[in-house]
Design an enzyme around this catalytic site. Sequence first.
Site, mmCIF file in Angstrom:
data_model
loop_
_atom_site.group_PDB
_atom_site.id
_atom_site.type_symbol
_atom_site.label_atom_id
_atom_site.label_comp_id
_atom_site.label_asym_id
_atom_site.label_seq_id
_atom_site.Cartn_x
_atom_site.Cartn_y
_atom_site.Cartn_z
ATOM 1 N N ALA A 1 0.802 -1.086 0.099
ATOM 2 C CA ALA A 1 -0.216 0.034 0.056
ATOM 3 C C ALA A 1 0.880 0.966 0.076
ATOM 4 O O ALA A 1 1.977 1.225 0.355
ATOM 5 C CB ALA A 1 -1.028 -0.002 1.100
ATOM 6 N N GLY B 1 0.571 -5.940 0.077
ATOM 7 C CA GLY B 1 -0.661 -6.164 -0.858
ATOM 8 C C GLY B 1 -0.181 -6.565 -1.889
ATOM 9 O O GLY B 1 -0.764 -7.023 -2.750
ATOM 10 N N GLU C 1 0.204 -10.146 -1.561
ATOM 11 C CA GLU C 1 -1.575 -10.642 -1.444
ATOM 12 C C GLU C 1 -2.012 -10.759 -2.831
ATOM 13 O O GLU C 1 -2.765 -11.757 -3.197
ATOM 14 C CB GLU C 1 -2.052 -9.575 -0.552
ATOM 15 C CG GLU C 1 -1.816 -10.010 0.956
ATOM 16 C CD GLU C 1 -2.432 -9.049 1.668
ATOM 17 O OE1 GLU C 1 -2.896 -9.624 2.733
ATOM 18 O OE2 GLU C 1 -2.259 -7.971 1.650
ATOM 19 N N GLU D 1 4.288 -6.892 7.041
ATOM 20 C CA GLU D 1 3.330 -5.836 8.000
ATOM 21 C C GLU D 1 3.591 -5.895 9.296
ATOM 22 O O GLU D 1 3.566 -4.887 10.203
ATOM 23 C CB GLU D 1 1.841 -6.387 7.888
ATOM 24 C CG GLU D 1 1.110 -6.078 6.427
ATOM 25 C CD GLU D 1 1.594 -6.887 5.274
ATOM 26 O OE1 GLU D 1 0.899 -6.750 4.229
ATOM 27 O OE2 GLU D 1 2.313 -7.915 5.518
#
Length: 262
Positions: A66, A111, A114, A134
């Site tokens: 992000a 992300g 992911e 994270e």
Amino acid sequence: MTGYQTLTVEILGRIAVVTFHRADQLNAMNRLMQGEITEAFEALSDDADVGAIVVTGEGRGFMAGADIKEYAAQTGPEFDIFQAAGTRMYAAIENNRKPVIAAVNGFALGGGMELVLCCDIVIANQFAKLGLPEIKLGLIPGGGGTQRSVAKLGRNRANFLLMTGAIVPASEFVAAGLVHEIVDVDRLMPRALELAEMIAAEPAPAIEALKALTAHAVSGDLADGLAMERDTLGELYRGEIGQQRVKEFAHKSTTKTRTGAP
């Protein structure tokens, strides 16, 4: 599909190439990019002229998670909206009717990893690295990273990545099955397009059925999956394409037997 600010969509025959277009930010995902990814993949899923999708990043990064500046400035309600929109975005990739091939050209972190976990086939260049860092922010993944990493890598391997925040060369994921192959930088997109063309050349109903069945196999009941497989095969066998190809193959086999041709 035009008018996107954070990505491009190029149609090459029956192949769609989605390229993240924030190279100066290592393609970090902000809210605009998140929405545009969702819009693009949902449109491609419904496009009968597209047989497969390749997704990659511009520059040195696939997607470095992000956009941390925007992420840090969010209020609590804004954060919740961002996460909910992320759920839809990842579903647009994972549940896409078309096979999605990730061509990982650099960092795929947070992300970004992911997103890779949502893809059907993954190839990477020799410099690509993946990770779920994270924990370094005192957080956990929120786009399915805790669940999909276990499904695709096994719990212990996932725990290592999640609990240490390690950033790992893509080559280390080949044995685990997440990454299909490592290729030279100059071969990444040609190889991705080659795979996409092979898949897109096959009958779309069978490809879509295979994607749905293998997705069910990850978390669904075995007996239900076997029943789905049997019913789907019956439908495809009775369909026009199935009947035509089976008869053509049978005819070729009979001809070779009679003539002794190799």
